[in-house]
Design a protein around this motif. Structure first.
Motif, PDB file in Angstrom:
ATOM      1  N   SER A   4       0.944  -1.113  -0.114  1.00 41.16           N
ATOM      2  CA  SER A   4       0.189   0.280   0.229  1.00 41.16           C
ATOM      3  C   SER A   4       0.800   1.072  -0.218  1.00 41.16           C
ATOM      4  N   THR A   5       2.349   0.991  -0.134  1.00 40.91           N
ATOM      5  CA  THR A   5       3.023   2.192  -0.173  1.00 40.91           C
ATOM      6  C   THR A   5       3.484   2.104  -1.998  1.00 40.91           C
ATOM      7  N   THR A   6       3.065   4.105  -1.845  1.00 43.97           N
ATOM      8  CA  THR A   6       3.862   3.672  -3.296  1.00 43.97           C
ATOM      9  C   THR A   6       5.625   4.760  -2.880  1.00 43.97           C
ATOM     10  N   VAL A   7       6.716   4.140  -3.170  1.00 46.47           N
ATOM     11  CA  VAL A   7       7.806   5.086  -3.694  1.00 46.47           C
ATOM     12  C   VAL A   7       8.866   4.914  -4.764  1.00 46.47           C
ATOM     13  N   SER A   8       8.674   6.529  -4.533  1.00 41.59           N
ATOM     14  CA  SER A   8       9.739   6.855  -5.712  1.00 41.59           C
ATOM     15  C   SER A   8      11.489   6.595  -6.234  1.00 41.59           C
ATOM     16  N   THR A   9      11.294   5.330  -7.493  1.00 46.26           N
ATOM     17  CA  THR A   9      12.768   5.477  -7.156  1.00 46.26           C
ATOM     18  C   THR A   9      13.069   5.907  -8.901  1.00 46.26           C
ATOM     19  N   ILE A  10      14.653   4.898  -8.809  1.00 44.28           N
ATOM     20  CA  ILE A  10      15.018   5.241 -10.105  1.00 44.28           C
ATOM     21  C   ILE A  10      16.418   4.108 -10.564  1.00 44.28           C
ATOM     22  N   PHE A  11      16.200   3.822 -11.663  1.00 47.34           N
ATOM     23  CA  PHE A  11      16.815   3.031 -11.897  1.00 47.34           C
ATOM     24  C   PHE A  11      16.671   1.508 -11.082  1.00 47.34           C
ATOM     25  N   GLY A  12      15.127   1.595 -10.818  1.00 45.75           N
ATOM     26  CA  GLY A  12      14.461   0.190 -10.058  1.00 45.75           C
ATOM     27  C   GLY A  12      14.641   0.169  -9.152  1.00 45.75           C
ATOM     28  N   TYR A  13      15.369   1.272  -8.130  1.00 51.15           N
ATOM     29  CA  TYR A  13      15.866   1.186  -6.796  1.00 51.15           C
ATOM     30  C   TYR A  13      15.334   2.447  -6.087  1.00 51.15           C
ATOM     31  N   PRO A  14      14.950   2.826  -4.924  1.00 53.49           N
ATOM     32  CA  PRO A  14      14.002   3.854  -3.717  1.00 53.49           C
ATOM     33  C   PRO A  14      15.225   5.262  -4.226  1.00 53.49           C
ATOM     34  N   THR A  15      14.800   6.266  -4.632  1.00 56.46           N
ATOM     35  CA  THR A  15      15.284   7.289  -4.820  1.00 56.46           C
ATOM     36  C   THR A  15      16.483   7.862  -3.178  1.00 56.46           C
ATOM     37  N   ALA A  16      17.391   8.503  -3.131  1.00 58.87           N
ATOM     38  CA  ALA A  16      17.522   8.788  -1.635  1.00 58.87           C
ATOM     39  C   ALA A  16      16.924  10.148  -1.507  1.00 58.87           C
ATOM     40  N   ASP A  17      15.964   9.872  -0.846  1.00 60.03           N
ATOM     41  CA  ASP A  17      14.843  11.207  -0.152  1.00 60.03           C
ATOM     42  C   ASP A  17      14.089  10.607   0.187  1.00 60.03           C
ATOM     43  N   ALA A  18      12.932  10.866   1.360  1.00 60.70           N
ATOM     44  CA  ALA A  18      11.746  10.969   1.834  1.00 60.70           C
ATOM     45  C   ALA A  18      11.012  10.094   1.698  1.00 60.70           C
ATOM     46  N   ALA A  19      11.233  10.396  -0.032  1.00 62.01           N
ATOM     47  CA  ALA A  19       9.706   9.423  -1.250  1.00 62.01           C
ATOM     48  C   ALA A  19      10.191   8.094  -1.386  1.00 62.01           C
ATOM     49  N   GLY A  20      11.401   8.448  -0.815  1.00 62.00           N
ATOM     50  CA  GLY A  20      12.363   7.155  -1.709  1.00 62.00           C
ATOM     51  C   GLY A  20      12.417   6.260  -0.826  1.00 62.00           C
ATOM     52  N   ILE A  21      13.730   5.808  -0.244  1.00 63.98           N
ATOM     53  CA  ILE A  21      13.755   5.504   1.261  1.00 63.98           C
ATOM     54  C   ILE A  21      12.760   5.356   2.170  1.00 63.98           C
ATOM     55  N   GLY A  22      12.937   6.067   2.642  1.00 61.76           N
ATOM     56  CA  GLY A  22      12.195   7.098   3.500  1.00 61.76           C
ATOM     57  C   GLY A  22      10.921   6.452   4.191  1.00 61.76           C
ATOM     58  N   ALA A  23       9.933   6.186   2.222  1.00 62.86           N
ATOM     59  CA  ALA A  23       8.910   5.400   2.120  1.00 62.86           C
ATOM     60  C   ALA A  23       8.660   4.062   1.939  1.00 62.86           C
ATOM     61  N   ALA A  24       9.787   3.708   1.408  1.00 65.98           N
ATOM     62  CA  ALA A  24      10.340   1.777   1.706  1.00 65.98           C
ATOM     63  C   ALA A  24      10.254   1.456   3.145  1.00 65.98           C
ATOM     64  N   VAL A  25      11.779   2.117   3.645  1.00 68.68           N
ATOM     65  CA  VAL A  25      11.174   1.763   4.845  1.00 68.68           C
ATOM     66  C   VAL A  25      10.117   2.445   5.646  1.00 68.68           C
ATOM     67  N   THR A  26       9.548   1.562   6.877  1.00 72.16           N
ATOM     68  CA  THR A  26       8.502   1.953   7.579  1.00 72.16           C
ATOM     69  C   THR A  26       9.227   2.232   9.104  1.00 72.16           C
ATOM     70  N   GLY A  27       8.769   3.273   9.526  1.00 69.94           N
ATOM     71  CA  GLY A  27       9.585   4.200  10.165  1.00 69.94           C
ATOM     72  C   GLY A  27      10.765   5.084  10.346  1.00 69.94           C
ATOM     73  N   LEU A  28      10.957   4.758   9.471  1.00 69.64           N
ATOM     74  CA  LEU A  28      12.732   5.477   8.558  1.00 69.64           C
ATOM     75  C   LEU A  28      12.154   6.760   9.254  1.00 69.64           C
ATOM     76  N   THR A  29      11.074   7.468   8.605  1.00 66.69           N
ATOM     77  CA  THR A  29      11.158   9.273   9.086  1.00 66.69           C
ATOM     78  C   THR A  29      11.080   9.899   9.875  1.00 66.69           C
ATOM     79  N   THR A  30       9.561   8.144  10.818  1.00 63.36           N
ATOM     80  CA  THR A  30       9.723   8.758  12.581  1.00 63.36           C
ATOM     81  C   THR A  30      10.420   9.022  13.707  1.00 63.36           C
ATOM     82  N   ASP A  31      11.237   7.207  12.762  1.00 64.11           N
ATOM     83  CA  ASP A  31      12.223   6.931  14.657  1.00 64.11           C
ATOM     84  C   ASP A  31      13.867   7.570  14.035  1.00 64.11           C
TER      85      ASP A  31
END
Length: 151
Positions: free
Chosen positions: A78-105
């Motif tokens: 249920s999560t939308t993740v921003s990607t580049i070359f298939g991997y999450p981007t280095a921002d809150a919309a990419g890896i921040g969205a992919a890892v649950t709790g990353l931006t809050t913890d």
């Protein structure tokens, strides 16, 4: 007269002094546990980032987005993740969205737009005690590294 058995006061004092010396020499070994715990937390965060990036890459590859050089969105669960070359981007919309709790913890310790982002402990984010996620390029996959030199 019967001779009474037992320890003299001097013997008890000597034993207590020896135990005190042992405690003083052993205490520093156990006092560094906070640093060890921080390093273990960072290793756990690195594992979470690597796992999430791998899952998102698998989803992007299935959708044929693993070669797209511009930012695209991939829906993983249920999560939308921003990607580049298939991997999450280095921002809150990419890896921040992919890892649950990353931006809050965790807190952002350092960031280089479109290149990398570092996450450290919320109370005192430091780039020398953080995990750095470097987004994928046309020649390399995304990577994450731990810097625990300042923990």
């Amino acid at each position: 007269m019967k001779k009474q058995g037992g320890f003299t006061l001097i013997e008890l004092v000597v034993v207590i002094v020896i135990l005190g010396i042992l405690a003083v020499t052993a205490a520093p070994r156990f006092l560094s546990l906070q640093g060890d715990a921080r390093e273990a937390s960072l290793q756990g965060l690195k594992g979470a980032m690597d796992g999430a990036a791998g899952i998102v890459y698998g989803k992007a590859a299935i959708e044929g987005l693993d070669t797209v050089s511009s930012a695209t969105n991939v829906t993983a669960g249920s999560t939308t993740v921003s990607t580049i070359f298939g991997y999450p981007t280095a921002d809150a919309a990419g890896i921040g969205a992919a890892v649950t709790g990353l931006t809050t913890d965790w807190a952002v310790a350092a960031s280089v737009p479109n290149t990398s982002i570092s996450y450290g402990f919320s109370g005192s984010p430091s780039s020398t005690c953080a995990v750095t996620y470097t987004q994928a390029t046309s020649v390399s996959a995304a990577t994450s590294t731990v810097d625990d030199s300042g923990c």
